[in-house]
Design an enzyme around this catalytic site. Structure first.
Site, PDB file in Angstrom:
ATOM      1  N   LEU A  60     -61.583   5.204 -42.548  1.00 57.00           N
ATOM      2  CA  LEU A  60     -61.993   4.517 -43.779  1.00 57.00           C
ATOM      3  C   LEU A  60     -61.761   5.354 -45.028  1.00 57.00           C
ATOM      4  CD1 LEU A  60     -65.233   2.580 -42.765  1.00 57.00           C
ATOM      5  CD2 LEU A  60     -63.017   1.633 -43.410  1.00 57.00           C
ATOM      6  N   CYS A  61     -61.896   6.700 -44.881  1.00 51.56           N
ATOM      7  CA  CYS A  61     -61.720   7.533 -46.072  1.00 51.56           C
ATOM      8  C   CYS A  61     -60.273   7.492 -46.563  1.00 51.56           C
ATOM      9  CB  CYS A  61     -62.183   8.964 -45.817  1.00 51.56           C
ATOM     10  SG  CYS A  61     -61.299   9.774 -44.496  1.00 51.56           S
ATOM     11  N   THR A  62     -59.316   7.343 -45.621  1.00 48.53           N
ATOM     12  CA  THR A  62     -57.915   7.201 -46.023  1.00 48.53           C
ATOM     13  C   THR A  62     -57.742   5.922 -46.824  1.00 48.53           C
ATOM     14  OG1 THR A  62     -57.078   8.411 -44.127  1.00 48.53           O
ATOM     15  CG2 THR A  62     -55.552   6.903 -45.178  1.00 48.53           C
ATOM     16  N   GLU A  69     -59.712   6.470 -50.225  1.00 45.43           N
ATOM     17  CA  GLU A  69     -59.381   7.546 -51.151  1.00 45.43           C
ATOM     18  C   GLU A  69     -57.901   7.910 -51.238  1.00 45.43           C
ATOM     19  OE1 GLU A  69     -62.069  10.597 -49.891  1.00 45.43           O
ATOM     20  OE2 GLU A  69     -63.711   9.155 -50.142  1.00 45.43           O
TER      21      GLU A  69
END
Lengths: 523, 445
Positions: free
Chosen positions: B206-208, B211
């Site tokens: 999810l961070c990819t 962000e």
């Protein structure tokens, strides 16, 4: 969205709109529409092939209802070609479907020019002599040809054409073209501007592995006289070096760098496969050279000039842990280089065209671009004339197959499939076609098969009694499930040949429906 | 005369003795007639493989077929599911497929079941001699595999009883690739023994997405998994609603523009969001034909069987490989079962609690069936209410005071973070029940 685009969505994801457009322009001729032929066509009609012409001279019998889904009770006594054709039309009204009520062997004999109108001929259930004649006709007319046959629990598929060249071979696994071991100046400059020792841990773990590997390689060069790691120890040492630069254990970019370090260790320059292609005698161009070979000739010039030993850069990079900014910039650098390489190849292609007296714009920009993007993946398949294979098969391969346990059943079927045609030629029926004369048929078939092997200078003893008996038991039955399998394989190969995408099979595919250890025989 | 018969070609295989055949092959007209009259085959799925399978089986001598599929026909099916026409769009696949094959192959009876595989009782599945799977999901394969394996009984030496074995033939395709396999539970590896052949799908972190998006797929998944919920509070995303898909596409395009990422198209958006597997007629034809052939061989013994896993790959040339995988003797699904030893006083409620803590099971919210009778069902509410009173009775009494037997439980099992519904076979043995406990279980864990 337009209807056909939705309908064909699942296959457009495989061969794209360009592949689909070619398929929709193709005209296909089917010889004999028993289950093998009918099933082959079904798969192609569903996919939207342009037009089909079904050639069969027989009438539908009760027995056909048991193995062919495309005929039913109401078809009995009618032309099989007509019935199959009308069912196929029902599957896809975008396909132009025609039928010719004539026996294929007669048509081959009486009207050879009939075949020149087609893109591809699928010839099913033909005996050896008709196969040989048709092969000559199609080669002469530059029409692609696929032979397919189902026979009991065996059968074969064999492609026949002089040469098939593929630009978009779309292999499943292929090492990315990153030039880690041979970066060009722009890439080197980009890498130089990134600091591997940056203090910010977030920045540090978002440096793409391409940058890490190129930088670390330079560091390595300084200590090793400009040589890349080559021995197992050196490679291990290099990976340890990478590991030592991680600032924390969760740095995916460094893990990726370690995993991708083999891409750095790879030798520079073009592969053996590409070398073989650019050294093929077809690069000596003449006015009738195909577009493919003109572009290969341009590629050859490129490699030894601007390319500096490399093929044109592919231009795309795989996904990797990175900040968006670094990744997008890196993408642009690769794309720019690919674009520059393409321009060089395009120039060379155009002047080569002029040199051989052709219009210099006769090959589209798009085609040259695709050629450049796939330059490392080009594929060429060549097929022997079927008569040559029958008369003088590759003996060392044949000997190998006969003594190799993995191949013995397949090569046994190969010989027996030829033997049943000789049998039919001599006795007007196939071995075991009728009940009652089984034992006699078995010994006769054995004689035929041994005869074929000894004519070729091979020992017949390798054919087992069991296999010969099985072949007689089959009695030339065309079983639906076997026909559906063979028809599936034939259709698959037809799609690859027509779309010029992916790589068609080489050799003779011999189906083994007993334990499914089917084989490709390179004879 | 033989040539005037509908079974002209098949008779060669079924009526004549052979040399490379199965051990129980008894050729003759009776075999052919019995195959038509008595053999019952269930085809799971009426999609790309299912349509082919029904045709292939109907033309391979089978006359009693059932087909189960919960889906309705879509336009995107028409490039390969040859039993369907444009005017069939929206109708249940199982029903149309059954009707079309029966229209063309006389004498064949196909019973369609337009429902989920989980909606059928165990008895439904036990009626079939062979189950053929034409599915596109790992979960559905796993479920049917567990059902078929649950019929398998073991003798006191932990050897499988052949007469209780329910054979399965499984096919699967993706683009130019596919597999066909024969599963003889207890004798060859079941789906679960080789589950590693189907690695779980890799999801983007999810961070990819939030962000550092880099690819078109990242932008699409951002729109689909993050942005949708932000904007449409509480409204569930429906991948089959074209307006929802259009919204995700537009949002993905915006995000891609913001980051300078190329390649977001409507087609890719659909592919990523719905996890579309490319599919064509020819691969389905090849795999289904191999499955139908194996089904005929299992039912008749007319040739050797595939042992036990065939892969087909037509991307580069043609590669057909047969691999003989081996069983996992400890397999929870096809193995002898997880032994659960109990005091005869244990209530059904306590038993359900024990399953939750049992280290080899970790099965919560279990429903329990014994010999086809529901002892306790968590759902639907009607059944729950009907069986609730059993909870405080001893399991020993509910099982008719036998010393040991097989009990089936379904519930939610946890594998790492993933929760999946699963069906398990248990060998329940009661301690201290005199004289009846077998030596092998008495000394067990």
């Amino acid at each position: 969205m337009a209807e056909p685009k939705v309908k064909y969505d699942r296959q457009l994801r495989i061969w794209g709109e360009q592949g689909q457009a070619v398929l929709e322009k193709a005209s296909l001729c089917l010889l004999n529409c028993g289950p093998t032929g009918s099933e082959t066509l079904k798969n192609l009609v569903l996919g939207g092939i342009g037009s089909i012409t079904v050639v069969d001279g027989s009438k539908v019998e009760v027995g056909d209802l048991g193995n062919n889904f495309m005929v039913d009770e109401s078809s009995i006594g009618q032309s099989k070609a007509k019935c199959v054709c009308s069912f196929l039309q029902e599957l896809n009204d975008a396909v132009k479907a025609k039928f010719v009520e004539e026996s294929p062997p007669k048509l081959i004999e009486s009207n050879p020019s009939f075949f020149s109108q087609f893109t591809l001929v699928v010839a099913t259930q033909l005996a050896e002599d008709s196969m040989i004649k048709l092969d000559k006709i199609c080669r002469e007319a530059n029409v692609m040809l696929i032979f397919a046959r189902s026979y009991g629990l065996t059968g074969f598929v064999r492609i026949s054409l002089k040469e098939h060249t593929v630009i978009e071979s779309k292999p499943d696994h292929f090492v990315d073209d990153l030039r880690l071991n041979n970066p060009w100046p722009e890439l080197r400059r980009f890498v130089e501007n990134i600091d591997l020792t940056v203090a910010d841990p977030v920045e540090h773990k978002h440096i793409p592995y391409v940058v890490i590997l190129i930088k670390m390689a330079e560091e390595w060069f300084k200590l090793h006289n400009g040589q890349l790691p080559s021995t197992r120890e050196e490679k291990k040492e290099f990976k340890e070096l990478l590991k030592s630069r991680m600032v924390s254990l969760d740095e995916d970019n460094y893990k990726e760098a370690i995993d991708a370090s083999f891409k750095l260790f790879a030798p520079r320059g073009i592969s053996q496969d590409v070398r073989q292609i650019i050294n093929d005698s077809s690069v000596e161009l003449h006015s009738n050279s195909s577009d493919f070979w003109v572009m290969v000739a341009a590629l050859k010039e490129f490699v030894s000039n601007e390319g500096g030993g490399e093929a044109p850069l592919e231009g795309s990079i795989p996904d990797m842990t990175s900040s968006t900014e670094h990744y997008v910039n890196l993408q642009k650098i690769y794309q720019a280089k690919a674009e520059a390489d393409f321009h060089s190849v395009e120039q060379r292609t155009r002047s080569l065209l002029k040199k051989i007296g052709r219009n210099s714009t006769s090959i589209s920009k798009q085609t040259i671009k695709s050629f450049c993007r796939n330059a490392r993946k080009l594929k060429i398949s060549r097929y022997r004339p079927i008569e040559e294979e029958f008369k003088s098969p590759n003996l060392s391969e044949l000997q190998k197959y006969l003594t190799d346990e993995d191949y013995s059943v397949a090569v046994g079927f190969y010989i027996l499939l030829r033997a049943v045609d000789r049998f039919a030629f001599n006795y007007n029926s196939y071995p075991g076609e009728f009940d009652g004369a089984m034992d006699e048929d078995i010994s006769r078939l054995k004689m035929m098969a041994y005869g074929i092997l000894s004519d070729l200078g091979c020992n017949g003893q390798t054919l087992t009694e069991d296999l010969i008996s099985e072949m007689c038991r089959f009695g030339a039955a065309e079983l639906h499930a076997v026909a559906a399998f063979i028809g599936g394989v034939a259709a698959q190969e037809a799609i690859k040949l027509i779309t010029k995408q992916f790589v068609p099979m080489c050799g003779s595919f011999i189906f083994n429906g007993i334990d499914h250890r089917s084989q490709l025989l390179m004879l | 005369m033989a040539t005037a018969s509908r079974t002209r070609d098949l008779d060669k295989l079924l009526l004549r003795p052979g040399h490379l055949v199965g051990p129980n092959f008894e050729p003759g007209p009776e075999l052919r007639d019995d195959l038509g009259e008595y053999a019952r085959v269930l085809v799971i799925g009426a999609g790309g493989l299912g349509c082919e399978l029904l045709k292939d089986l109907a033309l391979s001598g089978f006359k009693n077929l059932d087909v189960i599929d919960m889906d309705r026909i879509e336009v995107t099916n028409l490039n390969r599911q040859f039993l369907f026409r444009l005017e069939d769009v929206g109708k249940p696949k199982a029903e149309v497929a059954a009707k079309r094959v029966m229209e063309r192959v006389s004498g064949v009876n196909i019973v369609p079941h337009f429902c989920r595989i989980e909606e059928k009782e165990l008895e439904f599945y036990s009626d079939f001699g062979i189950i053929v799977l034409g599915l596109d999901s790992v979960e559905a394969r796993s479920y049917i595999n567990a059902v078929a394996c649950s019929f398998l009984e073991y003798d006191s030496d932990d050897n499988p009883r052949e007469e209780t074995m329910k054979p399965m033939v499984d096919g699967g395709t993706e683009g130019f690739k596919g597999h066909a396999r024969v599963i003889l539970p207890g004798f060859t590896p079941c789906f679960e023994c080789t589950i590693w052949l189907f690695p779980p799908q890799v999801k983007f972190p999810l961070c990819t997405l939030a962000e550092t998006p880099r690819t078109a797929a990242h932008c699409i998944e951002y729109a689909h998994l993050i942005k949708w919920d932000e904007v449409h509070s509480g409204k569930a995303f429906d991948p089959d609603d074209p307006e929802h898909m259009q919204w995700v596409y537009t949002a993905a395009v915006k995000r891609a523009e913001l980051f300078g990422i190329p390649g977001v198209t409507y087609s890719l958006t659909q592919g990523v969001v719905k996890n579309i597997i490319p599919a064509i007629a020819s691969t389905n034809a090849i795999i289904s034909a191999a499955c139908a052939m194996e089904t005929l061989k299992i039912a008749s013994g007319c040739s050797k069987t595939l042992s036990n896993y065939l892969t087909y790959n037509g991307v580069e040339g043609l590669h057909i490989k047969v691999t003989e995988f081996v069983r996992d003797k400890e397999c929870l699904v096809c193995g002898p079962g997880v032994l659960v030893e109990l005091e005869s006083s244990i209530t059904l409620r306590k038993f359900i609690n024990i399953l939750e803590e049992h280290p080899n099971l970790l099965l919560s919210k279990a429903s329990v069936t014994y010999k086809g009778t529901n002892l306790y069902m968590q759902a639907p509410p009607v059944l729950e209410e009907m069986t609730r009173s059993n909870l405080d009775l001893p399991l020993f009494d509910l099982m008719g005071k036998v010393s040991k037997d097989i009990v089936h439980v379904t519930g939610v099992s946890c594998k790492g973070d993933r929760k999946t519904s699963s069906l398990k076979k248990l060998r329940v043995a009661f301690k201290g029940v005199v004289g009846v406990v077998d030596m092998d279980t008495a000394g067990g864990a």
